[in-house]
Design an enzyme around this catalytic site. Structure first.
Site, mmCIF file in Angstrom:
data_model
loop_
_atom_site.group_PDB
_atom_site.id
_atom_site.type_symbol
_atom_site.label_atom_id
_atom_site.label_comp_id
_atom_site.label_asym_id
_atom_site.label_seq_id
_atom_site.Cartn_x
_atom_site.Cartn_y
_atom_site.Cartn_z
ATOM 1 N N GLU A 48 13.407 2.122 29.575
ATOM 2 C CA GLU A 48 14.067 1.728 30.818
ATOM 3 C C GLU A 48 15.556 1.524 30.544
ATOM 4 O OE1 GLU A 48 12.512 1.827 33.693
ATOM 5 O OE2 GLU A 48 10.612 2.267 32.686
ATOM 6 N N GLY A 49 16.373 1.798 31.531
ATOM 7 C CA GLY A 49 17.805 1.598 31.380
ATOM 8 C C GLY A 49 18.558 2.888 31.104
ATOM 9 N N CYS A 50 17.839 3.994 31.071
ATOM 10 C CA CYS A 50 18.461 5.300 30.854
ATOM 11 C C CYS A 50 18.508 6.037 32.189
ATOM 12 C CB CYS A 50 17.656 6.127 29.858
ATOM 13 S SG CYS A 50 17.583 5.417 28.204
ATOM 14 N N ALA A 51 19.610 6.714 32.447
ATOM 15 C CA ALA A 51 19.723 7.492 33.681
ATOM 16 C C ALA A 51 18.759 8.680 33.650
ATOM 17 C CB ALA A 51 21.157 7.978 33.878
ATOM 18 N N SER A 52 18.547 9.231 32.465
ATOM 19 C CA SER A 52 17.611 10.339 32.277
ATOM 20 C C SER A 52 16.239 9.777 31.940
ATOM 21 C CB SER A 52 18.081 11.220 31.114
ATOM 22 O OG SER A 52 19.392 11.663 31.328
#
Length: 139
Positions: A48-52
């Site tokens: 979690e916390g990744c744009a991808s």
């Protein structure tokens, strides 16, 4: 504390003069990184916390303090897949205790990534590093 594989990446980055070439190299690293079995691209391994979309599947080889950390990973973005390969070079083969001692910000700073990644990508890298450190600490 960086591994020979990570030092090789640092040397290559020093040789490549412009960021377009460096980005291409990051993408090449990602393409060469072994694929993560789609069966492991599930919420339990999602970062979690990744744009991808990013999945990291940690593995410990051995027992106790002698256990060596490793992971597999995948992303739906080519540049992020390359960043996963770079993190793998930085962390794979270390003991769980050594993983916690790596100053990822400083090591990745040697590549100049801090100045050349978007804020979203930088947040994603931080999220991946946090996941790696958390898993290793729990081992």
């Amino acid at each position: 504390m960086a591994s020979p594989a990570f030092e090789e990446i640092v040397e290559t980055f020093e040789f490549l003069e412009d960021w377009e070439d460096r980005y291409r190299h990051v993408i090449e690293l990602g393409k060469a990184f072994p694929p993560l079995d789609p069966a492991f691209q599930v919420p339990a391994f999602k970062v979690e916390g990744c744009a991808s979309q990013v999945w990291l599947r940690p593995r410990l080889e051995g027992q106790g303090a002698a256990a060596r950390f490793d992971f597999e990973g995948a992303s739906d973005a080519m540049i992020v897949q390359g960043l996963i390969a770079i993190l793998h070079a930085l962390y794979a083969g270390l003991s769980s205790a050594e993983v916690g001692q790596v100053d990822a910000v400083a090591e990745l700073g040697r590549l100049g990534l801090n100045e050349h990644l978007s804020a979203q990508r930088s947040n994603g890298v931080r999220a991946m590093v946090e996941r790696i450190r958390k898993v290793a600490a729990a081992a």
